[in-house]
Design a protein around this motif. Structure first.
Motif, PDB file in Angstrom:
ATOM      1  N   ASN A 382       1.376  -1.680  -0.053  1.00  0.00           N
ATOM      2  CA  ASN A 382       0.106   0.031   0.132  1.00  0.00           C
ATOM      3  C   ASN A 382       0.703   1.278  -0.162  1.00  0.00           C
ATOM      4  OD1 ASN A 382      -2.016   1.222   2.332  1.00  0.00           O
ATOM      5  ND2 ASN A 382      -2.647   1.539   0.550  1.00  0.00           N
ATOM      6  N   TYR A 383       0.680   1.800  -0.900  1.00  0.00           N
ATOM      7  CA  TYR A 383       1.249   3.277  -1.248  1.00  0.00           C
ATOM      8  C   TYR A 383       1.481   4.368  -0.340  1.00  0.00           C
ATOM      9  CZ  TYR A 383       3.713   1.210  -4.968  1.00  0.00           C
ATOM     10  OH  TYR A 383       4.780   0.078  -5.486  1.00  0.00           O
ATOM     11  N   GLY A 384       2.100   5.440   0.207  1.00  0.00           N
ATOM     12  CA  GLY A 384       1.024   6.627   0.890  1.00  0.00           C
ATOM     13  C   GLY A 384       1.663   7.900  -0.144  1.00  0.00           C
ATOM     14  N   TYR A 424       0.887   4.927 -12.171  1.00  0.00           N
ATOM     15  CA  TYR A 424       1.538   4.359 -12.634  1.00  0.00           C
ATOM     16  C   TYR A 424       2.046   3.673 -12.838  1.00  0.00           C
ATOM     17  CZ  TYR A 424      -2.072   6.937 -16.400  1.00  0.00           C
ATOM     18  OH  TYR A 424      -3.131   7.349 -16.942  1.00  0.00           O
ATOM     19  N   THR A 425       2.695   2.290 -13.262  1.00  0.00           N
ATOM     20  CA  THR A 425       3.736   1.022 -14.143  1.00  0.00           C
ATOM     21  C   THR A 425       4.114   1.737 -14.732  1.00  0.00           C
ATOM     22  OG1 THR A 425       2.717  -0.082 -12.747  1.00  0.00           O
ATOM     23  CG2 THR A 425       4.662  -0.555 -12.633  1.00  0.00           C
ATOM     24  N   VAL A 426       5.015   1.820 -14.562  1.00  0.00           N
ATOM     25  CA  VAL A 426       5.876   2.528 -16.448  1.00  0.00           C
ATOM     26  C   VAL A 426       7.386   1.908 -17.024  1.00  0.00           C
ATOM     27  CG1 VAL A 426       4.913   4.876 -16.430  1.00  0.00           C
ATOM     28  CG2 VAL A 426       6.913   4.284 -15.525  1.00  0.00           C
ATOM     29  N   GLN A 458      13.146  -2.539 -16.799  1.00  0.00           N
ATOM     30  CA  GLN A 458      13.292  -1.947 -15.509  1.00  0.00           C
ATOM     31  C   GLN A 458      11.412  -1.392 -15.492  1.00  0.00           C
ATOM     32  OE1 GLN A 458      17.180   0.537 -16.010  1.00  0.00           O
ATOM     33  NE2 GLN A 458      17.997  -1.492 -15.598  1.00  0.00           N
ATOM     34  N   HIS A 459      11.636  -0.659 -15.056  1.00  0.00           N
ATOM     35  CA  HIS A 459      10.273  -0.699 -13.724  1.00  0.00           C
ATOM     36  C   HIS A 459       9.803   0.718 -13.133  1.00  0.00           C
ATOM     37  CE1 HIS A 459       9.722  -4.371 -12.592  1.00  0.00           C
ATOM     38  NE2 HIS A 459       9.529  -3.919 -11.708  1.00  0.00           N
ATOM     39  N   HIS A 460       9.096   1.514 -12.810  1.00  0.00           N
ATOM     40  CA  HIS A 460       9.162   2.719 -11.957  1.00  0.00           C
ATOM     41  C   HIS A 460       7.936   2.543 -11.548  1.00  0.00           C
ATOM     42  CE1 HIS A 460      11.302   6.299 -10.178  1.00  0.00           C
ATOM     43  NE2 HIS A 460       9.309   6.597 -10.411  1.00  0.00           N
ATOM     44  N   ASP A 468      -5.904   5.929  -3.682  1.00  0.00           N
ATOM     45  CA  ASP A 468      -4.835   4.819  -2.243  1.00  0.00           C
ATOM     46  C   ASP A 468      -4.246   3.269  -3.119  1.00  0.00           C
ATOM     47  OD1 ASP A 468      -5.165   3.622  -0.140  1.00  0.00           O
ATOM     48  OD2 ASP A 468      -6.899   3.277  -0.375  1.00  0.00           O
ATOM     49  N   LYS A 469      -3.465   3.539  -2.914  1.00  0.00           N
ATOM     50  CA  LYS A 469      -2.396   2.261  -5.061  1.00  0.00           C
ATOM     51  C   LYS A 469      -2.315   0.885  -3.524  1.00  0.00           C
ATOM     52  CE  LYS A 469       0.726   1.464  -7.601  1.00  0.00           C
ATOM     53  NZ  LYS A 469       2.248   1.289  -8.551  1.00  0.00           N
ATOM     54  N   TRP A 470      -3.401   0.057  -3.819  1.00  0.00           N
ATOM     55  CA  TRP A 470      -2.657  -1.368  -3.618  1.00  0.00           C
ATOM     56  C   TRP A 470      -2.483  -1.628  -4.352  1.00  0.00           C
ATOM     57  CZ3 TRP A 470      -3.347  -2.545   2.134  1.00  0.00           C
ATOM     58  CH2 TRP A 470      -3.638  -2.685   2.873  1.00  0.00           C
TER      59      TRP A 470
HETATM   60  O1  LIG Z   1       3.640  -0.380  -7.653  1.00  0.00           O
HETATM   61  C1  LIG Z   1       4.218  -0.507  -8.833  1.00  0.00           C
HETATM   62  O2  LIG Z   1       3.348  -0.420  -9.805  1.00  0.00           O
HETATM   63  C2  LIG Z   1       5.316  -1.480  -9.233  1.00  0.00           C
HETATM   64  C3  LIG Z   1       5.698  -2.423  -7.598  1.00  0.00           C
HETATM   65  C4  LIG Z   1       6.899  -3.266  -8.351  1.00  0.00           C
HETATM   66  O3  LIG Z   1       7.537  -2.494  -9.619  1.00  0.00           O
HETATM   67  C5  LIG Z   1       7.646  -3.942  -7.232  1.00  0.00           C
HETATM   68  O4  LIG Z   1       6.771  -4.302  -6.325  1.00  0.00           O
HETATM   69  O5  LIG Z   1       8.347  -4.452  -7.722  1.00  0.00           O
END
Ligand SMILES: O=C(O)CCC(=O)C(=O)O
Ligand SMILES: [Fe+2]
Length: 491
Positions: A382-384, A424-426, A458-460, A468-470
């Motif tokens: 879960n992100y803040g 987003y996941t990029v 590689q992603h970000h 609220d991102k889960w």
């Molecule tokens: O939160 C996201 O979209 C990516 C999370 C991720 O890359 C990871 O947990 O390894």
């Protein structure tokens, strides 16, 4: 109500470290705290008002009697009844009123305020929140003014930062010697300063003179002496007798003689890099890829979107139901802990034995044709505020792989919530940006055919702007796929 809250608060151990900013799930805990703060302060105000009204009623009875006594003094005390009453009031009432005014108001409320001090957000929470705001500002090309006015990535939100919020940000940056950004925030605090709220500002230690002083100091640190002088002159027009402003004024005038003005121009925003373009939704549409339906024993029809073929990245829709997402989030809620890799996120492992996980495994095996056996456990995240995860790879490099004896062939990342904005996941090397969609599973292959890590994967995770991102993540074992060869048609 207060008792319930006190119970709730006491149930938490006193030495617990609170960490609110790094997950929306933790930020929610601030709401009962704010409700309590409001309730306690208003209970205090009620008591103060009741005391004030008792005093005012007593005064209104005393005033006419005193007025008539003043005008005809001998006549007044010449009357035995009036004289008795006067004697009684001074003999008896005076000490009682003294007791009454000396009694502290709202001692209970004061005690309640103190009892909650340990639960208040701390410096780290404030610093993390600033990092989150900076992430949003930089990733989406915002200015401080945009943030202050609630304009986030082109969307006007129904929220503004107050003068005190901007002042607090200005001071934060000033103390970290980041004078350019401090000046911007302090300028915004000055623009939003509301004279009619000065009594409330004063309680928070926020004073116009100090704001002007800090603005001037921050400008002087950048050699913008003329601008500092303008700030001080404007302040002196409102508060001409203030000694602190006067002394700063004369110091500035001397300084102005010795140090010439340096030209100051606000830096233009740098052009967006590949990650920023992805997070802002600016990648080009890939015309040759399509969305199709596949059939599996588990699903009647599964909607699958190919995002790139090389490296292979696909998004499967409606893999997990709303009920299952709630169950997974609820499990996460009880077990989240700080994520060592991600400053603004919390995570927890999910036990494999849960029936829901078992059913999910069967489904995902049918969906991907891969084996989920012998892979790492699920991780719920879960992100803040402004929660993000910097550019990284999911696979292990050669040394790590040798140590572990395995690698992560495939990542399955399930979005357990929609996100109103951002998050987003990029994949910047292949210009793929995935908007979180509740219930969808993102599947990507991390390794080349040689089983060496594919750096294009590689992603970000872009900062969450609003919402609220889960997510739930699983990395599939490369070794297991080679052994089980489950993706081959078993004829
Ligand atoms: O939160 C996201 O979209 C990516 C999370 C991720 O890359 C990871 O947990 O390894
Ligand atoms: Fe990742």
């Amino acid at each position: 109500m207060l008792l319930v809250l006190l119970f709730y608060i006491c149930a938490c151990s006193a030495d617990q470290e609170y960490d609110y900013s790094s997950a929306v799930d933790s930020l929610v805990e601030l709401i009962p705290l704010q409700r309590y703060y409001y309730g306690n302060l208003s209970a205090f105000a009620d008591k103060m008002e009741a005391k004030l009204s008792t005093i005012r009623r007593a005064l209104s009875k005393m005033r006419p009697v005193l007025e008539s006594a003043e005008t005809q003094q001998e006549l007044f005390v010449g009357n035995p009844l009036r004289a008795y009453s006067l004697l009684r009031q001074l003999h008896h009432d005076w000490p009682n009123w003294l007791d009454f005014v000396e009694q502290p108001i709202g001692a209970v409320e004061v005690k309640h305020f103190r009892s909650l001090e340990l639960m208040l957000p701390n410096q780290t929470d404030m610093a993390n929140a600033v990092i989150g705001l900076e992430q949003i500002r930089d990733m989406y090309g915002q200015t401080e003014r945009d943030l202050a006015s609630g304009l986030l990535h082109g969307q006007q939100h129904n929220v503004q930062l107050s003068s005190m919020d901007c002042w607090s940000l200005g001071r934060y940056y000033f103390h970290r010697k980041r004078y350019v950004v401090a000046t911007v925030w302090l300028g915004l605090a000055a623009d939003r300063y509301n004279v009619s709220k000065e009594d409330v500002y004063a309680v928070q230690g926020f004073h116009r003179v100090e704001l002007c002083q800090l603005q001037a100091a921050s400008l002087m640190r950048q050699n913008r002496n003329e601008d500092a002088l303008t700030v001080i002159n404007a302040a002196l027009e409102i508060l001409p007798w203030d000694m602190r402003l006067q002394s700063l004024h004369s110091r500035l005038q001397n300084r102005w003689l010795v140090r010439p003005r340096l030209e100051f121009a606000e830096e233009p925003l740098p052009p967006a890099d590949d990650v920023q373009r992805g997070c802002r939704g600016q990648y080009l549409w890939k015309t040759k890829l399509n969305c199709r339906y596949t059939w599996t024993p588990f699903y009647e029809r599964l909607k699958m979107e190919e995002l790139t073929l090389d490296p292979y990245i696909a998004l499967y829709h409606d893999v997990v139901s709303a009920k299952e997402m709630t169950m997974l989030q609820n499990y996460g809620r009880m077990n989240l802990t700080q994520d060592a890799q991600r400053l603004l996120a919390k995570h927890c492992p999910l036990p494999e034995a849960i029936p829901l996980v078992q059913s999910l495994h069967t489904r995902l095996e049918h969906m991907t044709g891969l084996s989920l056996n012998n892979s790492e456990g699920w991780l719920i995240t879960n992100y803040g505020i402004g929660g993000f995860f910097g550019l990284h790879k999911d696979y292990f490099d050669e040394i790590e792989e040798a140590l572990r004896g395995d690698n992560r062939l495939v990542t399955i990342q399930i979005y357990l919530s929609n996100v109103s904005q951002g998050g987003y996941t990029v994949f910047p090397h292949v210009e793929v940006a995935v908007k979180p969609q509740a219930g969808a599973a993102l599947v990507f292959y991390n390794l080349l055919d040689s089983l060496v890590g594919d750096s294009r994967t590689q992603h970000h995770a872009c900062p969450v702007i609003d919402g609220d991102k889960w997510i739930a993540t699983k990395w599939l074992s490369a070794k297991e796929q080679l052994v089980s060869k489950s993706w081959k048609c078993q004829l």
